[in-house]
Design a protein around this motif. Structure first.
Motif, PDB file in Angstrom:
ATOM      1  N   HIS A 170      -7.940  12.895   1.937  1.00  0.00           N
ATOM      2  CA  HIS A 170      -7.114  14.028   1.526  1.00  0.00           C
ATOM      3  C   HIS A 170      -7.831  14.809   0.430  1.00  0.00           C
ATOM      4  N   GLU A 171      -7.736  16.113   0.501  1.00  0.00           N
ATOM      5  CA  GLU A 171      -8.436  16.969  -0.463  1.00  0.00           C
ATOM      6  C   GLU A 171      -8.066  16.677  -1.913  1.00  0.00           C
ATOM      7  N   ASP A 172      -6.890  16.121  -2.169  1.00  0.00           N
ATOM      8  CA  ASP A 172      -6.460  15.831  -3.536  1.00  0.00           C
ATOM      9  C   ASP A 172      -6.684  14.374  -3.953  1.00  0.00           C
ATOM     10  N   ASN A 173      -7.300  13.573  -3.102  1.00  0.00           N
ATOM     11  CA  ASN A 173      -7.505  12.155  -3.411  1.00  0.00           C
ATOM     12  C   ASN A 173      -8.911  11.954  -3.989  1.00  0.00           C
ATOM     13  N   ALA A 174      -9.096  12.425  -5.204  1.00  0.00           N
ATOM     14  CA  ALA A 174     -10.413  12.402  -5.852  1.00  0.00           C
ATOM     15  C   ALA A 174     -10.923  10.981  -6.083  1.00  0.00           C
ATOM     16  N   ARG A 175     -10.038  10.065  -6.435  1.00  0.00           N
ATOM     17  CA  ARG A 175     -10.472   8.684  -6.687  1.00  0.00           C
ATOM     18  C   ARG A 175     -11.094   8.082  -5.432  1.00  0.00           C
ATOM     19  N   ALA A 176     -10.416   8.231  -4.300  1.00  0.00           N
ATOM     20  CA  ALA A 176     -10.941   7.686  -3.049  1.00  0.00           C
ATOM     21  C   ALA A 176     -12.231   8.395  -2.648  1.00  0.00           C
ATOM     22  N   ALA A 177     -12.244   9.707  -2.730  1.00  0.00           N
ATOM     23  CA  ALA A 177     -13.437  10.474  -2.352  1.00  0.00           C
ATOM     24  C   ALA A 177     -14.640  10.050  -3.189  1.00  0.00           C
ATOM     25  N   GLY A 178     -14.424   9.799  -4.472  1.00  0.00           N
ATOM     26  CA  GLY A 178     -15.504   9.349  -5.344  1.00  0.00           C
ATOM     27  C   GLY A 178     -16.064   8.009  -4.907  1.00  0.00           C
ATOM     28  N   PHE A 179     -15.183   7.076  -4.556  1.00  0.00           N
ATOM     29  CA  PHE A 179     -15.657   5.782  -4.070  1.00  0.00           C
ATOM     30  C   PHE A 179     -16.439   5.954  -2.780  1.00  0.00           C
ATOM     31  N   TYR A 180     -15.906   6.743  -1.854  1.00  0.00           N
ATOM     32  CA  TYR A 180     -16.575   6.921  -0.565  1.00  0.00           C
ATOM     33  C   TYR A 180     -17.978   7.496  -0.751  1.00  0.00           C
ATOM     34  N   ARG A 181     -18.108   8.481  -1.647  1.00  0.00           N
ATOM     35  CA  ARG A 181     -19.438   9.042  -1.924  1.00  0.00           C
ATOM     36  C   ARG A 181     -20.358   7.972  -2.506  1.00  0.00           C
ATOM     37  N   LYS A 182     -19.859   7.205  -3.430  1.00  0.00           N
ATOM     38  CA  LYS A 182     -20.656   6.143  -4.057  1.00  0.00           C
ATOM     39  C   LYS A 182     -21.123   5.127  -3.021  1.00  0.00           C
ATOM     40  N   PHE A 183     -20.284   4.862  -2.021  1.00  0.00           N
ATOM     41  CA  PHE A 183     -20.628   3.896  -0.980  1.00  0.00           C
ATOM     42  C   PHE A 183     -21.650   4.455   0.005  1.00  0.00           C
ATOM     43  N   GLY A 184     -21.772   5.782   0.062  1.00  0.00           N
ATOM     44  CA  GLY A 184     -22.757   6.386   0.966  1.00  0.00           C
ATOM     45  C   GLY A 184     -22.195   7.339   1.994  1.00  0.00           C
ATOM     46  N   PHE A 185     -20.919   7.663   1.901  1.00  0.00           N
ATOM     47  CA  PHE A 185     -20.325   8.629   2.811  1.00  0.00           C
ATOM     48  C   PHE A 185     -20.560  10.041   2.280  1.00  0.00           C
ATOM     49  N   VAL A 186     -20.780  10.969   3.198  1.00  0.00           N
ATOM     50  CA  VAL A 186     -20.969  12.386   2.832  1.00  0.00           C
ATOM     51  C   VAL A 186     -20.012  13.225   3.679  1.00  0.00           C
ATOM     52  N   ALA A 245       0.832  -1.206   0.000  1.00  0.00           N
ATOM     53  CA  ALA A 245       0.000   0.000   0.000  1.00  0.00           C
ATOM     54  C   ALA A 245       0.862   1.250   0.000  1.00  0.00           C
ATOM     55  N   LEU A 246       1.934   1.223   0.775  1.00  0.00           N
ATOM     56  CA  LEU A 246       2.793   2.402   0.889  1.00  0.00           C
ATOM     57  C   LEU A 246       3.676   2.625  -0.337  1.00  0.00           C
ATOM     58  N   ARG A 247       3.715   1.649  -1.237  1.00  0.00           N
ATOM     59  CA  ARG A 247       4.420   1.818  -2.517  1.00  0.00           C
ATOM     60  C   ARG A 247       3.478   2.298  -3.615  1.00  0.00           C
ATOM     61  N   ASP A 248       2.173   2.324  -3.342  1.00  0.00           N
ATOM     62  CA  ASP A 248       1.186   2.773  -4.327  1.00  0.00           C
ATOM     63  C   ASP A 248       1.390   4.264  -4.614  1.00  0.00           C
ATOM     64  N   PRO A 249       1.194   4.696  -5.875  1.00  0.00           N
ATOM     65  CA  PRO A 249       1.365   6.113  -6.193  1.00  0.00           C
ATOM     66  C   PRO A 249       0.488   7.061  -5.357  1.00  0.00           C
ATOM     67  N   ALA A 250      -0.660   6.583  -4.882  1.00  0.00           N
ATOM     68  CA  ALA A 250      -1.543   7.427  -4.074  1.00  0.00           C
ATOM     69  C   ALA A 250      -1.163   7.440  -2.596  1.00  0.00           C
ATOM     70  N   ALA A 251      -0.152   6.688  -2.197  1.00  0.00           N
ATOM     71  CA  ALA A 251       0.208   6.564  -0.781  1.00  0.00           C
ATOM     72  C   ALA A 251       0.439   7.903  -0.081  1.00  0.00           C
ATOM     73  N   PRO A 252       1.122   8.864  -0.699  1.00  0.00           N
ATOM     74  CA  PRO A 252       1.337  10.130   0.015  1.00  0.00           C
ATOM     75  C   PRO A 252       0.028  10.863   0.361  1.00  0.00           C
ATOM     76  N   LEU A 253      -1.023  10.599  -0.392  1.00  0.00           N
ATOM     77  CA  LEU A 253      -2.315  11.220  -0.119  1.00  0.00           C
ATOM     78  C   LEU A 253      -3.160  10.387   0.844  1.00  0.00           C
ATOM     79  N   ALA A 254      -2.889   9.103   0.916  1.00  0.00           N
ATOM     80  CA  ALA A 254      -3.784   8.193   1.624  1.00  0.00           C
ATOM     81  C   ALA A 254      -3.307   7.746   3.005  1.00  0.00           C
ATOM     82  N   PHE A 255      -2.028   7.808   3.263  1.00  0.00           N
ATOM     83  CA  PHE A 255      -1.507   7.225   4.493  1.00  0.00           C
ATOM     84  C   PHE A 255      -0.678   8.220   5.294  1.00  0.00           C
ATOM     85  N   LEU A 256      -0.626   8.004   6.598  1.00  0.00           N
ATOM     86  CA  LEU A 256       0.086   8.905   7.495  1.00  0.00           C
ATOM     87  C   LEU A 256       1.511   8.446   7.790  1.00  0.00           C
ATOM     88  N   GLU A 257       1.948   7.364   7.150  1.00  0.00           N
ATOM     89  CA  GLU A 257       3.331   6.926   7.320  1.00  0.00           C
ATOM     90  C   GLU A 257       3.925   6.626   5.955  1.00  0.00           C
TER      91      GLU A 257
END
Length: 181
Positions: free
Chosen positions: A141-157, A23-35
């Protein structure tokens, strides 16, 4: 491929470590994780052993994983139960007993196959079954549009709440809460 969605087992610490490092090697890691990858890699085995054991049972935390028929872990999500009055992962005081989803990761080859939905369904079901949990939330993270889109689709607001991102205080992590049915 079919995936079994289940909680980690105490003796699976090497797989917990491997998934986190991936997960921490994923390109989105700097936006998604705190370590960082380097921080996680430097942790001793006892850290990973304790992490797996602590997320396998009890009501303080639970890690759910998607295990492929080949035995490879395709992804995971961690649920932290936050007690009223305690500090959360961002140093904010919890106003209620709630669950927070963290450590969300699905390997690129398993994305778009329903794995993330299945992991979230298991995590939310477990969290809502913990006595006294009043809501399920997460931060994105404000720049993690892919994750935010999934979360909205799942029902998070979005709640309107936000905290400075620990890695870049010029950015914020928005709080999102699962809508109640």
């Amino acid at each position: 491929m079919d995936y079994e969605i289940r909680a980690v087992r105490p003796d699976e610490w090497t797989a917990v470590k491997e998934l986190r490092l991936a997960a921490l090697r994923d390109p989105a890691a700097p936006l998604a994780f705190l370590e960082t990858y380097e921080q996680a890699l430097a942790r001793p085995d006892v850290f990973w052993q304790d992490r797996a054991a602590g997320a396998s049972h009890g009501v303080a935390a639970r890690q759910f994983v998607a295990v492929g028929s080949d035995g490879v872990w395709a992804g995971g999500v961690v649920v932290l139960v936050e007690e009223e009055g305690e500090l959360d992962v961002f140093g904010q005081v919890n106003e209620q007993r709630q669950a927070q989803l963290v450590g969300v990761f699905v390997r690129p080859e398993a994305r778009g196959l329903g794995v993330t939905e299945a992991l979230f369904s298991a995590a939310v079901e477990w969290a809502q079954g913990v006595d006294g949990v009043t809501r399920v939330r997460l931060h994105v993270h404000e720049d993690n549009a892919r994750a935010a889109g999934f979360y909205r689709k799942f029902g998070f607001v979005r709640t309107g709440g936000a905290v400075p991102n620990p890695g870049d205080p010029s950015k914020v992590d928005h709080e999102m809460v699962l809508k109640q049915p």
